[in-house]
Design an enzyme around this catalytic site. Structure first.
Site, PDB file in Angstrom:
ATOM      1  N   ASP A  38       0.805  -1.227   0.000  1.00  0.00           N
ATOM      2  CA  ASP A  38       0.000   0.000   0.000  1.00  0.00           C
ATOM      3  C   ASP A  38       0.837   1.276   0.000  1.00  0.00           C
ATOM      4  OD1 ASP A  38      -2.449  -1.303   0.013  1.00  0.00           O
ATOM      5  OD2 ASP A  38      -2.592  -1.345   2.197  1.00  0.00           O
ATOM      6  N   GLU A 102       4.120  -6.189  14.430  1.00  0.00           N
ATOM      7  CA  GLU A 102       4.919  -5.000  14.740  1.00  0.00           C
ATOM      8  C   GLU A 102       4.160  -4.058  15.660  1.00  0.00           C
ATOM      9  OE1 GLU A 102       7.299  -4.849  10.438  1.00  0.00           O
ATOM     10  OE2 GLU A 102       5.661  -3.449  10.866  1.00  0.00           O
TER      11      GLU A 102
END
Length: 216
Positions: A38, A102
């Site tokens: 993205d 993450e």
């Protein structure tokens, strides 16, 4: 511009008080969590390059890793070292376990998080349970995502947003949070550290010149 330069010089001055021998002792100032498909060639890469010009050490997997590096080892090490995390939420961010991992690690390590909602609304973000992960881990991912969604952040519509204004706002947010973290560390070492924050004026002036030169 003047506010950015003043903030950068104040950050450098604060670090000088903590460790005069190292202008920037942090291996990683900012960890950027993003979905490559993205945002690699747009917002995330732009942020990384912009922070580099400001002499901030930022971690972006597509630019910070080299062939042979162990992905999770390097990512987890950068998260432990960083002071501030940026989560660039995009339409396919939550489709990636690694992105959510993450985010979870950043939250569980009590890092400052600046969410950036890029072409997506917070209400559109959710953890998709594909039944391949333990329920306890899914819950941890959900908790991290919910906390990020309710953290004040920035928004950007890449089709008609003001990129220059966005970079300024992102820089201000990162540097303000870095200052808070650095001064918090100093206060934990020396409660009277505020009395010494104003030392190193020559260091401060050199940082101002260095930051200004990055814009011209």
């Amino acid at each position: 511009m003047q506010r950015l330069v003043a903030s950068c010089s104040k950050l450098a001055n604060t670090r000088y008080v903590r460790n005069p021998s190292l202008p920037n002792p942090n291996l990683c100032d900012v960890f950027i969590s993003h979905r490559r498909i993205d945002t690699k060639k747009t917002i995330s890469g732009l942020l990384h390059d912009h922070f580099t010009r400001l002499h901030l050490n930022s971690f972006l997997d597509s630019k910070s890793l080299k062939p042979g590096d162990r992905l999770l080892f390097e990512v987890n090490a950068a998260i432990r070292e960083c002071s501030v995390g940026i989560a660039v939420f995009s339409p396919r961010y939550c489709d990636s376990y690694f992105c959510l991992h993450e985010l979870m690690r950043l939250m569980e390590n009590k890092k400052r998080i600046i969410p950036i909602f890029c072409n997506v609304k917070p209400s559109e973000l959710c953890v998709k349970n594909d039944r391949t992960r333990p329920a306890s881990e899914i819950r941890r991912l959900q908790l991290a995502l919910e906390e990020a969604k309710y953290t004040v952040g920035l928004t950007l519509d890449t089709s008609n947003g003001d990129w220059s204004e966005f970079l300024t706002m992102a820089s201000d947010a990162v540097i303000d949070n870095l200052l808070d973290v650095e001064q918090g560390r100093l206060r934990s070492i020396n409660p009277h550290v505020q009395e010494h924050i104003c030392v190193g004026q020559s260091i401060q002036q050199s940082i101002i010149k260095r930051v200004l030169s990055s814009f011209y």
